[in-house]
Scaffold this motif. Sequence first.
Motif, short mmCIF file in Angstrom:
data_model
loop_
_atom_site.label_atom_id
_atom_site.label_comp_id
_atom_site.label_asym_id
_atom_site.label_seq_id
_atom_site.Cartn_x
_atom_site.Cartn_y
_atom_site.Cartn_z
N LEU A 90 46.56 43.29 38.89
CA LEU A 90 47.44 42.65 39.87
C LEU A 90 47.66 41.18 39.49
O LEU A 90 46.70 40.44 39.28
CB LEU A 90 46.81 42.72 41.27
CG LEU A 90 46.37 44.10 41.75
CD1 LEU A 90 45.67 43.98 43.10
CD2 LEU A 90 47.56 45.04 41.85
N CYS A 111 47.75 53.81 40.74
CA CYS A 111 48.22 52.47 41.04
C CYS A 111 49.58 52.66 41.70
O CYS A 111 50.03 53.78 41.88
CB CYS A 111 48.34 51.61 39.78
SG CYS A 111 49.63 52.21 38.65
N ASP A 163 48.18 38.26 40.95
CA ASP A 163 48.18 37.42 42.14
C ASP A 163 46.93 36.55 42.13
O ASP A 163 46.12 36.62 41.22
CB ASP A 163 48.30 38.24 43.43
CG ASP A 163 47.15 39.22 43.63
OD1 ASP A 163 46.01 38.88 43.25
OD2 ASP A 163 47.38 40.31 44.17
N ASP A 171 38.21 40.51 45.97
CA ASP A 171 39.24 40.77 46.98
C ASP A 171 40.25 41.80 46.47
O ASP A 171 40.71 42.66 47.23
CB ASP A 171 39.96 39.48 47.36
CG ASP A 171 39.11 38.58 48.24
OD1 ASP A 171 38.12 39.08 48.81
OD2 ASP A 171 39.42 37.38 48.34
N LYS A 172 40.60 41.72 45.19
CA LYS A 172 41.51 42.71 44.61
C LYS A 172 40.88 44.10 44.63
O LYS A 172 41.52 45.08 45.01
CB LYS A 172 41.87 42.33 43.17
CG LYS A 172 42.73 41.09 43.05
CD LYS A 172 43.01 40.77 41.59
CE LYS A 172 43.81 39.49 41.44
NZ LYS A 172 44.09 39.15 40.03
N VAL A 189 49.04 47.51 44.55
CA VAL A 189 48.01 48.25 45.27
C VAL A 189 48.56 49.61 45.68
O VAL A 189 49.72 49.71 46.12
CB VAL A 189 47.57 47.46 46.52
CG1 VAL A 189 46.65 48.30 47.40
CG2 VAL A 189 46.91 46.15 46.13
N ARG A 194 44.35 36.43 44.23
CA ARG A 194 43.13 36.91 44.85
C ARG A 194 41.97 36.96 43.85
O ARG A 194 42.17 37.13 42.66
CB ARG A 194 43.35 38.30 45.45
CG ARG A 194 44.10 38.29 46.76
CD ARG A 194 44.34 39.69 47.28
NE ARG A 194 45.35 40.40 46.50
CZ ARG A 194 45.85 41.58 46.84
NH1 ARG A 194 45.42 42.19 47.94
NH2 ARG A 194 46.78 42.15 46.10
N SER A 226 41.51 46.81 36.07
CA SER A 226 41.85 46.19 37.34
C SER A 226 41.21 44.81 37.50
O SER A 226 41.71 43.97 38.26
CB SER A 226 41.39 47.08 38.50
OG SER A 226 42.07 48.32 38.49
#
Length: 269
Positions: free
Chosen positions: A242, A192, A244, A250-251, A215, A246, A11
């Motif tokens: 993820l 997930c 993105d 934050d993830k 998420v 972030r 992750s």
Amino acid sequence: MAHPLCLAHLSVLQLSPPQVVETAAAAGFGLLGLRLAAAMPGQAVFPMLGRSPLMRETLARLDALGVAVHDVELVGLREDSVAADHEALFEAAARLGARHVLVAGDGHDEARLAERFAELAVLGRRYGLRMGLEFMPWRGVRNLASAQRVLALAAEAGGGLIVDAIHLDRSGDGAGALAAIPAAQWSYFQICDAPAQRPSDEAELLRQAREARLVPGEGGLDLRGMLRALPEGLVVSVEAPLADARSPLDKARALHRGARALLEAVGRS
């Protein structure tokens, strides 16, 4: 009974092991997993085997922050695998206090894989480790039925089963299949989310699995059904790379919130 939540290294794969420890603690996880061996040939990993400086730093962070290593990964299991080749990994896992090692089946001869898995399991027990076999749709052991056949053939070795929600769905199974797994056969569950529509080609299957999961609670997988099918108290590892912008923290916080909300929704928090 509640399901303890674990932050999987995948992750936040860009982070070093000490950083994973810090991130897991800050995001609310009491457990974490670490990738100590390459998932694919030639893949770079952080130098954690032996008494490396990074190992010493990781142990210090674990002690200071009060979180624990649940599992390490991974062993790619082939028909010609030699258990002793992975002893340095097992030694490192034991130093970290881990209890599980993720094993991915890369071969197709289930009988021979079972023999090699049993050898790994015997060696792992010397270090207080249980081998967990995970299936992935693009590997040799590609679905739940195949993984269970391998485990049945190696039953005396005492290994377990790791199920990832996205791999379960993408291999054509669902929550009903989980309910039939004996509690003693489980190692842990990986959670997930992903789009409900299954990819039509392997390239997209791999892309989603490796870098574009969602998420928990933000996709179309039947995660509530899966969670209801788990034995009480089973560790749930949140493994969701993820794609993105972030930050890793934050993830990790978003993953913890999502997984916790689902557990609360099914009465397993």
